[in-house]
Design an enzyme around this catalytic site. Sequence first.
Site, PDB file in Angstrom:
ATOM      1  NE  ARG A 189      21.463 -93.619  76.481  1.00 28.02           N
ATOM      2  CZ  ARG A 189      20.402 -94.386  76.207  1.00 28.02           C
ATOM      3  NH1 ARG A 189      20.473 -95.336  75.302  1.00 28.02           N
ATOM      4  NH2 ARG A 189      19.249 -94.185  76.830  1.00 28.02           N
ATOM      5  CG  HIS A 247      18.560 -94.951  70.252  1.00 28.68           C
ATOM      6  ND1 HIS A 247      19.228 -94.030  71.022  1.00 28.68           N
ATOM      7  CD2 HIS A 247      18.062 -95.868  71.139  1.00 28.68           C
ATOM      8  CE1 HIS A 247      19.131 -94.363  72.302  1.00 28.68           C
ATOM      9  NE2 HIS A 247      18.412 -95.486  72.388  1.00 28.68           N
TER      10      HIS A 247
HETATM   11  P1  NDP Z   1      21.294-101.495  84.382  1.00 26.51           P
HETATM   12  O1  NDP Z   1      21.393-100.271  85.218  1.00 26.51           O
HETATM   13  O2  NDP Z   1      20.387-102.593  84.813  1.00 26.51           O
HETATM   14  O3  NDP Z   1      22.742-102.154  84.201  1.00 26.51           O
HETATM   15  C1  NDP Z   1      23.888-101.397  84.002  1.00 26.51           C
HETATM   16  C2  NDP Z   1      25.082-102.332  84.070  1.00 26.51           C
HETATM   17  O4  NDP Z   1      26.263-101.574  83.808  1.00 26.51           O
HETATM   18  C3  NDP Z   1      25.258-102.982  85.436  1.00 26.51           C
HETATM   19  O5  NDP Z   1      25.696-104.295  85.311  1.00 26.51           O
HETATM   20  C4  NDP Z   1      26.348-102.116  86.063  1.00 26.51           C
HETATM   21  O6  NDP Z   1      27.149-102.779  87.037  1.00 26.51           O
HETATM   22  C5  NDP Z   1      27.194-101.810  84.852  1.00 26.51           C
HETATM   23  N1  NDP Z   1      28.025-100.625  85.081  1.00 26.51           N
HETATM   24  C6  NDP Z   1      27.629 -99.359  85.316  1.00 26.51           C
HETATM   25  N2  NDP Z   1      28.702 -98.558  85.516  1.00 26.51           N
HETATM   26  C7  NDP Z   1      29.799 -99.353  85.390  1.00 26.51           C
HETATM   27  C8  NDP Z   1      31.185 -99.130  85.502  1.00 26.51           C
HETATM   28  N3  NDP Z   1      31.683 -97.915  85.773  1.00 26.51           N
HETATM   29  N4  NDP Z   1      32.011-100.177  85.324  1.00 26.51           N
HETATM   30  C9  NDP Z   1      31.538-101.415  85.067  1.00 26.51           C
HETATM   31  N5  NDP Z   1      30.218-101.700  84.951  1.00 26.51           N
HETATM   32  C10 NDP Z   1      29.362-100.673  85.120  1.00 26.51           C
HETATM   33  O7  NDP Z   1      20.926-100.993  82.919  1.00 26.51           O
HETATM   34  P2  NDP Z   1      20.129-101.795  81.781  1.00 26.51           P
HETATM   35  O8  NDP Z   1      20.768-103.117  81.610  1.00 26.51           O
HETATM   36  O9  NDP Z   1      18.678-101.733  82.017  1.00 26.51           O
HETATM   37  O10 NDP Z   1      20.443-100.850  80.522  1.00 26.51           O
HETATM   38  C11 NDP Z   1      21.778-100.621  80.088  1.00 26.51           C
HETATM   39  C12 NDP Z   1      21.803 -99.454  79.122  1.00 26.51           C
HETATM   40  O11 NDP Z   1      21.250 -99.850  77.871  1.00 26.51           O
HETATM   41  C13 NDP Z   1      20.954 -98.249  79.509  1.00 26.51           C
HETATM   42  O12 NDP Z   1      21.604 -97.442  80.477  1.00 26.51           O
HETATM   43  C14 NDP Z   1      20.791 -97.540  78.194  1.00 26.51           C
HETATM   44  O13 NDP Z   1      21.871 -96.635  78.027  1.00 26.51           O
HETATM   45  C15 NDP Z   1      20.904 -98.667  77.158  1.00 26.51           C
HETATM   46  N6  NDP Z   1      19.666 -98.898  76.413  1.00 26.51           N
HETATM   47  C16 NDP Z   1      19.680 -98.781  75.045  1.00 26.51           C
HETATM   48  C17 NDP Z   1      18.541 -99.016  74.311  1.00 26.51           C
HETATM   49  C18 NDP Z   1      18.577 -98.933  72.814  1.00 26.51           C
HETATM   50  O14 NDP Z   1      17.541 -99.053  72.162  1.00 26.51           O
HETATM   51  N7  NDP Z   1      19.733 -98.766  72.200  1.00 26.51           N
HETATM   52  C19 NDP Z   1      17.266 -99.373  74.946  1.00 26.51           C
HETATM   53  C20 NDP Z   1      17.357 -99.469  76.380  1.00 26.51           C
HETATM   54  C21 NDP Z   1      18.512 -99.239  77.080  1.00 26.51           C
HETATM   55  P3  NDP Z   1      26.493-103.303  88.419  1.00 26.51           P
HETATM   56  O15 NDP Z   1      25.619-104.472  88.005  1.00 26.51           O
HETATM   57  O16 NDP Z   1      27.649-103.720  89.222  1.00 26.51           O
HETATM   58  O17 NDP Z   1      25.697-102.160  88.972  1.00 26.51           O
END
Ligand code: NDP
Length: 312
Positions: free
Chosen positions: A227, A275
């Site tokens: 993002r 995107h």
């Molecule tokens: P998930 O919710 O499965 O994973 C998020 C990850 O981020 C987890 O490992 C989580 O840790 C970690 N995380 C969240 N907050 C923190 C923090 N404060 N410090 C450290 N680590 C953190 O999301 P997805 O993998 O499914 O998707 C990730 C992002 O990809 C989406 O939120 C979206 O913004 C983006 N996206 C972009 C697309 C594009 O076309 N550009 C398409 C689809 C998604 P933990 O495992 O410990 O919870």
Amino acid sequence: MALNILFAAGPGEWEVWRPHLDTALRKAGLDVTLRPLPDLAPDEVDYILYAPDSSLQDFAPFTRLKAVLNLWAGVEDVITNPTLRVPLARMVDPGLERGMVEWVCTHVLRHHLGIDAHIRNPDHRWSPHVPPLATDRPVTMLGLGELGSAAARALSDFGFPVTGWSRSAKAIPGISCTHGQLGLVQALELAQIVVLLLPATARTENILNAETLAMLPKGAVILNPGRGTLIDDDALLAALDRGHIAHATLDTFRSEPLPADHPYWQHPQVTVTPHIASTTRPETASEVLAGNIARSEAGRPLLDLVDPAQGY
Ligand code: NDP
């Protein structure tokens, strides 16, 4: 009694999704009435299949609503909606995951192999520079969720030494997993290529800022399919201008579409993709949605629920 499911997404989406949803809901054995906005009265709706670019922004009239199932992986625009008072499930879709793995591997390999030098070779110079093998190119993945862990595993399969960072502690075979503030420092200090696959939350905003960018080795490359809010744009531009960061390939931005006069468009060390890193695939995602609703109707908790306290 038949369930009423409302489909609320951007223009043109209903026609694309409808055949896949019809098939998947039937296959899941659900007796449903599926209609697009505004063809169901709000007080008749049991579930909403939702994308944040829908014209529906007020969930309050949906008095018998059981849950909202997001059609996108990113939930920042929904979980912050004060009218949402039911559980929210985010999108976890095998098609979306494969697309992201392909985008991440493509851009990591582009920079790893130095392909640009051959594509842009205006003087037609014969310059047989041999890149190192992947085993000598450390990559760091910020975010080890559905998408980050899949991309990390694919990069590891290529031979890249991958360090991954997440909020909670993790163990993923072949990936060196870290967490916490110290873990972030370690993950950045090592990285020649950094991939951001974190969600947009208050805690992840500007995770790459002047201080953390300075922790990266000189010449590091940044890929951001996560993002736009994850990066302090001014700090990144400054780090690019002084040559500390060699390149940034950016797919997500604070303002989308990226404004025509944004410096990223002009910067020679920035690649902008609009995107498109990945997208939910209705063919595979419809089965996920139908399966999740069937679970809920069988009295089991929905999968992939968003934690409102964490914002993802
Ligand atoms: P998930 O919710 O499965 O994973 C998020 C990850 O981020 C987890 O490992 C989580 O840790 C970690 N995380 C969240 N907050 C923190 C923090 N404060 N410090 C450290 N680590 C953190 O999301 P997805 O993998 O499914 O998707 C990730 C992002 O990809 C989406 O939120 C979206 O913004 C983006 N996206 C972009 C697309 C594009 O076309 N550009 C398409 C689809 C998604 P933990 O495992 O410990 O919870």
